[in-house]
Design an enzyme around this catalytic site. Structure first.
Site, short mmCIF file in Angstrom:
data_model
loop_
_atom_site.label_atom_id
_atom_site.label_comp_id
_atom_site.label_asym_id
_atom_site.label_seq_id
_atom_site.Cartn_x
_atom_site.Cartn_y
_atom_site.Cartn_z
N PHE A 2 -92.16 12.28 9.31
CA PHE A 2 -91.62 13.15 10.95
C PHE A 2 -93.07 12.82 12.37
O PHE A 2 -93.36 11.48 11.46
CB PHE A 2 -92.04 13.85 10.75
N SER A 42 -83.75 16.52 5.29
CA SER A 42 -84.63 16.94 5.31
C SER A 42 -85.05 17.46 6.94
O SER A 42 -84.61 16.64 7.77
CB SER A 42 -86.18 15.96 4.75
N CYS A 49 -92.08 20.15 5.26
CA CYS A 49 -90.80 19.34 4.67
C CYS A 49 -89.88 20.85 3.81
O CYS A 49 -90.40 20.88 2.75
CB CYS A 49 -91.38 17.74 4.18
N THR A 51 -85.66 20.66 2.13
CA THR A 51 -84.66 20.41 1.77
C THR A 51 -83.84 21.61 2.57
O THR A 51 -83.23 22.54 2.03
CB THR A 51 -84.56 19.97 0.59
N ALA A 69 -90.88 26.61 -2.22
CA ALA A 69 -90.93 26.82 -4.15
C ALA A 69 -92.67 27.58 -4.47
O ALA A 69 -93.31 27.52 -3.32
CB ALA A 69 -90.93 25.69 -5.00
N HIS A 107 -96.36 17.31 4.80
CA HIS A 107 -96.63 17.83 3.35
C HIS A 107 -98.36 18.49 3.42
O HIS A 107 -98.75 17.82 3.37
CB HIS A 107 -96.84 16.75 2.03
N THR A 152 -103.94 16.32 19.37
CA THR A 152 -105.52 15.15 18.69
C THR A 152 -106.40 15.96 18.67
O THR A 152 -106.97 16.62 19.79
CB THR A 152 -105.16 14.69 20.73
#
Length: 202
Positions: A2, A42, A49, A51, A69, A107, A152
């Site tokens: 991404f 995704s 991220c 699914t 999960a 992640h 930033t």
């Protein structure tokens, strides 16, 4: 992969805990064209991220289902999500797309806590704290992803860092609603992580 450029704000409209609470099935409403959402796609949800396992249209509004999960629930703010929670959404990067932010894996590395908010003319300044382990990857003028938004870094002092948010970002993301004490997902810059690893191996 991404870029940290949010393309929609979704809303959780369905929530089903399964596997003794170790898995949460979430239904998220959005403005994406349902015909472009494939099962297995995704989508970054507040920087996480996830699914797509199903999608459809109800009352003229697109929805998609994802599973959060146990590890996601343990490491991110997903454990606090419920019906009505608003999420920054971003579709996966395609070859040839404009890279408007920075490379983001989706992640999340952990959680940052909002220490203070200062509303300034035409922008807002946020101070956040994180763990010492993650703080070593954060540098002034470096990139950081907070709840899926590429930002930033303005200043850094020990485990405290700040970001300045322009009006556009306050409007098109959930950042406009952040308040002191809130927890947000943080993903450190991949280049900073690899640089640190190379230094450790010398």
């Amino acid at each position: 992969m991404f870029t940290g450029i949010v393309t929609d704000i979704g809303e959780i409209v369905g929530f089903t805990p399964t596997a003794q609470g170790q898995l949460h099935r979430l239904r998220i409403a959005c403005r994406y064209d349902q015909t472009t959402i494939a099962d297995g796609a995704s989508i970054a949800c507040n920087g996480v991220c996830l699914t797509v396992v199903a999608s459809g249209v109800e009352a003229g509004r697109t929805w998609f289902d994802v599973d959060a999960a146990a590890e996601t629930l343990a490491l991110t703010t997903a454990r606090h999500w419920k019906v009505g929670t608003r999420l920054n959404l971003e579709r996966a990067l395609k070859i040839g797309d404009e890279l408007g932010g920075h490379i983001v894996a989706g992640h999340a590395d952990g959680i940052a806590t909002l220490v203070s908010r200062e509303d300034l003319p035409d922008m807002a300044r946020f101070e956040l704290s994180t763990t010492r382990e993650l703080a070593r990857f954060i540098a002034t003028k470096g990139s950081i992803t907070l709840d899926g938004v590429s930002l930033t870094v303005n200043t850094v002092k020990d485990v405290i860092f700040s970001v300045l948010i322009i009006p556009h970002t306050l409007t098109v993301t959930t950042i406009g609603g952040w308040k002191a004490g809130a927890e947000v997902n943080i993903e450190v810059d991949l280049m900073a992580r690899y640089a640190a690893r190379l230094t450790e191996m010398k």
